[in-house]
Design a protein around this motif. Structure first.
Motif, PDB file in Angstrom:
ATOM      1  N   ALA A  33       0.839  -1.206   0.000  1.00 23.82           N
ATOM      2  CA  ALA A  33       0.000   0.000   0.000  1.00 23.82           C
ATOM      3  C   ALA A  33       0.872   1.253   0.000  1.00 23.82           C
ATOM      4  CB  ALA A  33      -0.931  -0.008   1.203  1.00 23.82           C
ATOM      5  N   MET A  34       1.972   1.214   0.730  1.00 19.68           N
ATOM      6  CA  MET A  34       2.879   2.351   0.774  1.00 19.68           C
ATOM      7  C   MET A  34       3.458   2.647  -0.611  1.00 19.68           C
ATOM      8  SD  MET A  34       6.408   2.758   2.923  1.00 19.68           S
ATOM      9  CE  MET A  34       7.270   1.665   1.800  1.00 19.68           C
ATOM     10  N   ILE A  35       3.811   1.605  -1.357  1.00 18.89           N
ATOM     11  CA  ILE A  35       4.344   1.797  -2.710  1.00 18.89           C
ATOM     12  C   ILE A  35       3.276   2.435  -3.599  1.00 18.89           C
ATOM     13  CG2 ILE A  35       5.204   0.593  -4.768  1.00 18.89           C
ATOM     14  CD1 ILE A  35       7.198   0.757  -2.382  1.00 18.89           C
ATOM     15  N   VAL A  36       2.034   1.943  -3.515  1.00 22.05           N
ATOM     16  CA  VAL A  36       0.932   2.525  -4.291  1.00 22.05           C
ATOM     17  C   VAL A  36       0.787   4.006  -3.949  1.00 22.05           C
ATOM     18  CG1 VAL A  36      -1.580   2.536  -4.556  1.00 22.05           C
ATOM     19  CG2 VAL A  36      -0.335   0.377  -4.641  1.00 22.05           C
ATOM     20  N   LEU A  37       0.859   4.338  -2.673  1.00 20.90           N
ATOM     21  CA  LEU A  37       0.688   5.726  -2.255  1.00 20.90           C
ATOM     22  C   LEU A  37       1.866   6.593  -2.670  1.00 20.90           C
ATOM     23  CD1 LEU A  37      -1.819   6.869  -0.846  1.00 20.90           C
ATOM     24  CD2 LEU A  37      -1.671   4.425  -0.604  1.00 20.90           C
ATOM     25  N   LEU A  38       3.072   6.035  -2.709  1.00 17.53           N
ATOM     26  CA  LEU A  38       4.213   6.804  -3.215  1.00 17.53           C
ATOM     27  C   LEU A  38       4.011   7.166  -4.682  1.00 17.53           C
ATOM     28  CD1 LEU A  38       7.268   5.039  -1.547  1.00 17.53           C
ATOM     29  CD2 LEU A  38       6.519   7.412  -1.216  1.00 17.53           C
ATOM     30  N   VAL A  39       3.407   6.264  -5.446  1.00 20.21           N
ATOM     31  CA  VAL A  39       3.100   6.562  -6.850  1.00 20.21           C
ATOM     32  C   VAL A  39       2.082   7.694  -6.930  1.00 20.21           C
ATOM     33  CG1 VAL A  39       2.113   5.655  -8.988  1.00 20.21           C
ATOM     34  CG2 VAL A  39       3.736   4.270  -7.676  1.00 20.21           C
ATOM     35  N   THR A  40       1.094   7.705  -6.021  1.00 21.17           N
ATOM     36  CA  THR A  40       0.114   8.798  -6.040  1.00 21.17           C
ATOM     37  C   THR A  40       0.754  10.127  -5.622  1.00 21.17           C
ATOM     38  OG1 THR A  40      -0.740   8.441  -3.791  1.00 21.17           O
ATOM     39  CG2 THR A  40      -1.799   7.213  -5.578  1.00 21.17           C
ATOM     40  N   VAL A  41       1.758  10.074  -4.760  1.00 23.01           N
ATOM     41  CA  VAL A  41       2.495  11.299  -4.427  1.00 23.01           C
ATOM     42  C   VAL A  41       3.132  11.845  -5.701  1.00 23.01           C
ATOM     43  CG1 VAL A  41       4.505  12.235  -3.199  1.00 23.01           C
ATOM     44  CG2 VAL A  41       2.922  10.706  -2.009  1.00 23.01           C
TER      45      VAL A  41
END
Length: 149
Positions: A96-104
């Motif tokens: 989930a953290m990786i997905v959210l880094l992409v959204t950043v």
């Protein structure tokens, strides 16, 4: 071996420690359940149409979109469920953290919104980083099984 629990700062008013201590586990569990539950609701639409985000993920440079779009849907929906119940918490939170880094990156750079556009994603990334490092607590399926990854 160092006991990190002893290295925590003590409350300025020692009598408050009796109030705060019982809520440590409750607060951490609430954060995990709420964050996982919100991730599930965010991924719900994607899991209903797992190939619906093909254009978006390819627009971000993730090829082939037919692979990444369902992976995104599964990470958000099923990963959110795992985080909420506290099963395989660390790997689910890391994904989930990786997905959210992409959204950043998407909001901050691709859409040119800068910090203001990416701040929610940064906050979510920090929450999932916490659980990727910390794992789950005593109120989780991982704890009931007696194992964590």
């Amino acid at each position: 071996m160092t006991d990190f629990a002893d290295s925590r700062p003590r409350p300025m008013v020692p009598a408050l420690q009796r109030i705060y201590m019982p809520f440590n586990t409750i607060a951490e569990t609430a954060l995990r359940v709420i964050a996982g539950g919100l991730l599930v609701t965010h991924g719900y639409g994607k899991i209903l149409d797992p190939f619906g985000a093909v254009g978006m993920v390819e627009g971000l440079g993730f090829y082939p979109g037919l692979f990444w779009s369902p992976l995104l849907a599964a990470t958000e929906f099923f990963g959110g469920i795992l985080i909420a119940v506290g099963l395989f918490t660390r790997p689910a939170a890391f994904a989930a953290m990786i997905v959210l880094l992409v959204t950043v990156y998407f909001h901050g750079v691709v859409r040119g919104e800068g910090f203001g556009g990416a701040e929610k994603s940064i906050l979510w990334t920090a929450i999932f980083l916490f659980f990727a490092v910390r794992g789950s607590n005593s109120q989780s399926v991982d704890a009931k099984l007696g194992k964590q990854i």
